[in-house]
Design an enzyme around this catalytic site. Structure first.
Site, mmCIF file in Angstrom:
data_model
loop_
_atom_site.group_PDB
_atom_site.id
_atom_site.type_symbol
_atom_site.label_atom_id
_atom_site.label_comp_id
_atom_site.label_asym_id
_atom_site.label_seq_id
_atom_site.Cartn_x
_atom_site.Cartn_y
_atom_site.Cartn_z
ATOM 1 N N GLY A 63 -0.404 7.703 2.321
ATOM 2 C CA GLY A 63 -0.694 8.150 3.686
ATOM 3 C C GLY A 63 -2.096 8.690 3.836
ATOM 4 O O GLY A 63 -2.954 8.455 2.982
ATOM 5 N N HIS A 98 -7.322 1.641 3.229
ATOM 6 C CA HIS A 98 -5.932 1.197 3.363
ATOM 7 C C HIS A 98 -5.839 0.041 4.362
ATOM 8 O O HIS A 98 -5.076 -0.909 4.156
ATOM 9 C CB HIS A 98 -5.042 2.346 3.857
ATOM 10 C CG HIS A 98 -5.000 3.536 2.950
ATOM 11 N ND1 HIS A 98 -5.579 4.739 3.271
ATOM 12 C CD2 HIS A 98 -4.445 3.723 1.717
ATOM 13 C CE1 HIS A 98 -5.366 5.615 2.305
ATOM 14 N NE2 HIS A 98 -4.688 5.020 1.337
ATOM 15 N N LYS A 148 -10.657 0.263 -5.823
ATOM 16 C CA LYS A 148 -11.110 1.649 -5.929
ATOM 17 C C LYS A 148 -10.404 2.371 -7.088
ATOM 18 O O LYS A 148 -11.005 3.144 -7.806
ATOM 19 C CB LYS A 148 -10.825 2.340 -4.592
ATOM 20 C CG LYS A 148 -10.605 3.805 -4.616
ATOM 21 C CD LYS A 148 -11.886 4.542 -4.471
ATOM 22 C CE LYS A 148 -11.712 6.029 -4.280
ATOM 23 N NZ LYS A 148 -10.436 6.595 -4.611
ATOM 24 N N VAL A 171 -13.579 -0.345 -0.071
ATOM 25 C CA VAL A 171 -14.245 -0.137 1.227
ATOM 26 C C VAL A 171 -15.036 1.168 1.141
ATOM 27 O O VAL A 171 -14.534 2.175 0.640
ATOM 28 C CB VAL A 171 -13.208 -0.072 2.372
ATOM 29 C CG1 VAL A 171 -13.894 0.206 3.707
ATOM 30 C CG2 VAL A 171 -12.409 -1.366 2.428
HETATM 31 P P1 AMP Z 1 -3.665 6.107 -1.989
HETATM 32 O O1 AMP Z 1 -3.061 6.301 -0.641
HETATM 33 O O2 AMP Z 1 -4.932 6.856 -2.202
HETATM 34 O O3 AMP Z 1 -2.660 6.236 -3.102
HETATM 35 O O4 AMP Z 1 -4.115 4.583 -2.024
HETATM 36 C C1 AMP Z 1 -3.227 3.543 -1.690
HETATM 37 C C2 AMP Z 1 -3.883 2.233 -2.016
HETATM 38 O O5 AMP Z 1 -5.090 2.115 -1.252
HETATM 39 C C3 AMP Z 1 -4.278 2.101 -3.481
HETATM 40 O O6 AMP Z 1 -3.998 0.771 -3.906
HETATM 41 C C4 AMP Z 1 -5.756 2.358 -3.457
HETATM 42 O O7 AMP Z 1 -6.457 1.714 -4.504
HETATM 43 C C5 AMP Z 1 -6.145 1.773 -2.113
HETATM 44 N N1 AMP Z 1 -7.412 2.357 -1.646
HETATM 45 C C6 AMP Z 1 -7.711 3.670 -1.516
HETATM 46 N N2 AMP Z 1 -8.997 3.827 -1.116
HETATM 47 C C7 AMP Z 1 -9.524 2.581 -1.013
HETATM 48 C C8 AMP Z 1 -10.817 2.072 -0.657
HETATM 49 N N3 AMP Z 1 -11.834 2.881 -0.331
HETATM 50 N N4 AMP Z 1 -10.987 0.731 -0.673
HETATM 51 C C9 AMP Z 1 -9.966 -0.104 -1.005
HETATM 52 N N5 AMP Z 1 -8.731 0.322 -1.343
HETATM 53 C C10 AMP Z 1 -8.507 1.639 -1.355
#
Ligand code: AMP
Length: 288
Positions: free
Chosen positions: A32, A38, A150, A177
């Site tokens: 979230g 995301h 990331k 991103v």
């Molecule tokens: P999180 O909500 O931080 O656990 O991330 C959920 C998913 O989004 C994971 O697969 C992360 O690697 C991806 N994610 C988070 N930040 C980025 C970003 N800046 N660029 C691409 N994917 C991302």
């Protein structure tokens, strides 16, 4: 039309209905506080899959006792709006009780790949990730699951878990991103003060310099790693956790830069721990 549920049984029903319609199921697991990183995962899922599920769950199992579980940002209304805007079909946002009705005695753990990098400073973290992602895979049963570059170690660990345990799905990894100045988007960036936010660009700066060295022909991992360390050390608000040059798949440190490698960084800016990485691919002529 976007639907939202906190119920595992409901997810199973909705996904079964989508399957009957012949749709491919895509899953984007998240914690979230959704941002454009995301959104890129959701867009990739939307482009490939007929039915897109986003899970939103701040998984207690992957946080250490001293970590930010309690203060992790939670923004359900904004998350719902972003999902609607990007054409998500179903948000699965379970409670802790729905995911862990009893003590979780079964753990999924990937060995070796989880020892270094973030695994070293976050003991138990990847076990929490692989356990909850296994549960999500079994609940949603997607054809494709989308993860961000990331979190490079997370992506490598999950790819390995899927291969080792024969999960019948494909893992797609989506490029990182970034903000205009290069800072990788992260839900944790909201913790940064304005001054820390400026300092946080040091990760991108260090990775860019290191990558340029490789592009100019440097093949010594030690020299490239030194450049990462020097750049981080020059930023007074930054405190290094690790700077490594590792193989893309095995995550083992390399001596000589060849093939697909990762330049990987974890840095504390004030109280906030940030990670970032670049993938570098070198295809030198066969060395004689
Ligand atoms: P999180 O909500 O931080 O656990 O991330 C959920 C998913 O989004 C994971 O697969 C992360 O690697 C991806 N994610 C988070 N930040 C980025 C970003 N800046 N660029 C691409 N994917 C991302």
């Amino acid at each position: 039309m976007l639907e939202v549920t906190s119920s595992i049984a409901e997810v199973r029903r909705k996904v079964a209905m989508a399957r009957i319609k012949g749709l491919t199921i895509g899953l984007v697991p998240t914690m979230g506080a959704l941002h454009q990183g995301h959104a890129a995962l959701i867009d990739a899922a939307r482009a490939r899959c007929g039915y897109v599920v986003v899970s939103i769950f701040v998984n207690p199992l992957q946080f250490g006792p001293q970590e930010d579980l309690k203060r992790y940002p939670r923004r359900p209304a904004e998350d719902e709006a972003l999902c609607r805007e990007h054409g998500v079909d179903l948000i699965f946002a379970p409670s802790d009780e729905e995911m862990y009705p009893d003590r979780q005695l079964t753990i999924v753990e990937v060995l070796e790949l989880t020892r270094g990098l973030c695994g070293a400073s976050r003991p138990g973290h990847f076990r929490g990730v692989t356990t909850v992602v296994s549960k999500l895979f079994n609940i949603v049963q997607p054809d494709v699951a989308f993860f961000g570059q990331k979190d490079a170690q997370q992506a490598a660990v999950i790819r390995r878990m899927v291969a080792d345990l024969n999960f019948p799905l494909e893992i797609a990894v989506v490029p990182t991103v970034r903000e205009a100045d290069g800072l990788a988007l992260s839900s944790r960036n909201v913790y940064l003060s304005p001054e820390e936010r400026k300092a946080a660009v040091v990760l991108y700066r260090a990775l860019t310099k290191a990558k340029e060295m490789v592009e100019k022909g440097e093949r010594s991992a030690a020299a490239v790693r030194r450049r990462l360390l020097e750049t981080i050390a020059a930023e007074p608000l930054a405190e290094l956790d690790y700077a490594e040059v590792v193989d893309y798949d095995t995550l083992e440190p390399v001596d000589f830069i060849d093939g697909k490698i990762l330049l990987a960084l974890a840095v504390k800016i004030g109280r906030t721990r940030l990670i970032d990485n670049f993938v570098v691919e070198v295809r030198d002529e066969l060395r004689k």
